[in-house]
Design an enzyme around this catalytic site. Structure first.
Site, PDB file in Angstrom:
ATOM      1  N   ASP A 170      50.337  43.523  45.837  1.00 55.15           N
ATOM      2  CA  ASP A 170      51.544  42.754  45.554  1.00 55.15           C
ATOM      3  C   ASP A 170      52.340  42.478  46.830  1.00 55.15           C
ATOM      4  O   ASP A 170      52.354  43.290  47.760  1.00 55.15           O
ATOM      5  CB  ASP A 170      52.422  43.540  44.568  1.00 55.15           C
ATOM      6  CG  ASP A 170      53.543  42.704  44.000  1.00 55.15           C
ATOM      7  OD1 ASP A 170      53.413  41.472  43.952  1.00 55.15           O
ATOM      8  OD2 ASP A 170      54.564  43.294  43.605  1.00 55.15           O
TER       9      ASP A 170
ATOM     10  N   ASN B 281      48.892  35.491  35.666  1.00 59.40           N
ATOM     11  CA  ASN B 281      48.990  34.701  36.895  1.00 59.40           C
ATOM     12  C   ASN B 281      48.659  33.225  36.711  1.00 59.40           C
ATOM     13  O   ASN B 281      48.964  32.397  37.583  1.00 59.40           O
ATOM     14  CB  ASN B 281      48.081  35.288  37.989  1.00 59.40           C
ATOM     15  CG  ASN B 281      48.620  36.573  38.585  1.00 59.40           C
ATOM     16  OD1 ASN B 281      47.868  37.378  39.123  1.00 59.40           O
ATOM     17  ND2 ASN B 281      49.922  36.788  38.487  1.00 59.40           N
TER      18      ASN B 281
END
Length: 248
Positions: A28, A76
């Site tokens: 991330d 996503n």
């Protein structure tokens, strides 16, 4: 759920003879890394892909058994089409390079998640990578693609229910180990250590079942800046803890 969070510090001392067997990483911070530098988010993903390559190679060098990374979640797809396309382009590039070097590196690769929404070309590359690496020993890298922990649990529950309908098993026979056989990670030990860079303090739907007894390490370092030294800090934090699994 023990939590350790750090930014920096002195060089950590790691016992290389006592490594966790399985490390999982939520990769991330790519977008924020790019924004801080005035770059498009796609540049952050490209930098993050290089960090993944470096860390995966290093995990093999130090003798880690399993590395699982969160590459692309079921959520996503909500991102801008340009960004999703860039991520898939990087995946294609990585897989092509990996296939070309697999005989030399001998890193075993597996994929967790529903690959059906990927392009036929990407699915074929994933399958080729799987097939080539089947005979390799040593570190196995599991790449979570179109993966979500809740989605995985629902799929497992449906599969078990279907087996019950088909008379292959009895609902009363279900135990945790048996249920694990229906997960994408079937046959792979649960992660001992889950690492999340970027300063966020959540799992974000990653390995929900498998992380039940994992140790967690959070750092403010963004994924493209995640280094071997930061990995050492995470492992050192893990080695400083006492894992009792509910006992005393």
């Amino acid at each position: 759920m023990p939590i350790f969070r750090t930014n920096a510090g002195k060089e950590p001392q790691v016992d290389m003879a006592n490594l966790p067997r399985h490390i999982a990483i939520i990769m991330d911070g790519n977008g924020r890394w790019a924004k801080k530098r005035g770059l498009p988010r796609t540049a952050g993903h490209a930098a993050g892909a290089e960090t993944f390559r470096t860390i995966a190679t290093y995990c093999k060098e130090i003798g880690l058994d399993y590395l699982t990374v969160y590459a692309f979640s079921t959520e996503n797809w909500k991102r801008p089409a340009e960004e999703v396309g860039a991520i898939m382009g990087l995946l294609k590039k990585y897989l092509l390079e990996a296939i070309g070097k697999m005989e030399r590196d001998k890193v075993k690769m597996e994929f967790f998640g529903d690959l059906s929404p990927l392009t036929p070309e990407l699915r074929e590359l994933c399958e080729r990578t799987r097939e080539i690496s089947k005979g390799y020993d040593g570190c196995q890298v599991n790449i979570c693609l179109n993966y979500g922990g809740r989605d995985e649990l629902i799929r497992a529950a449906r599969a078990f229910a279907q087996d019950c309908v088909d008379g292959k098993c009895n609902p009363q026979s279900l135990e945790p180990d048996r249920f694990g056989d229906y997960l994408f990670s079937a046959g792979i030990p649960d992660p001992d250590l889950v690492i999340r860079p970027s300063g966020e303090l959540r799992l974000s739907n990653f390995l929900l079942w498998q992380s039940a007894y994992a140790e967690f390490y959070f750092t403010d370092v963004l994924w493209p800046d995640f280094s071997k030294q930061e990995l050492h800090r995470a492992i050192a934090a893990y080695q400083s803890r006492s894992r009792r699994f509910g006992g005393v």
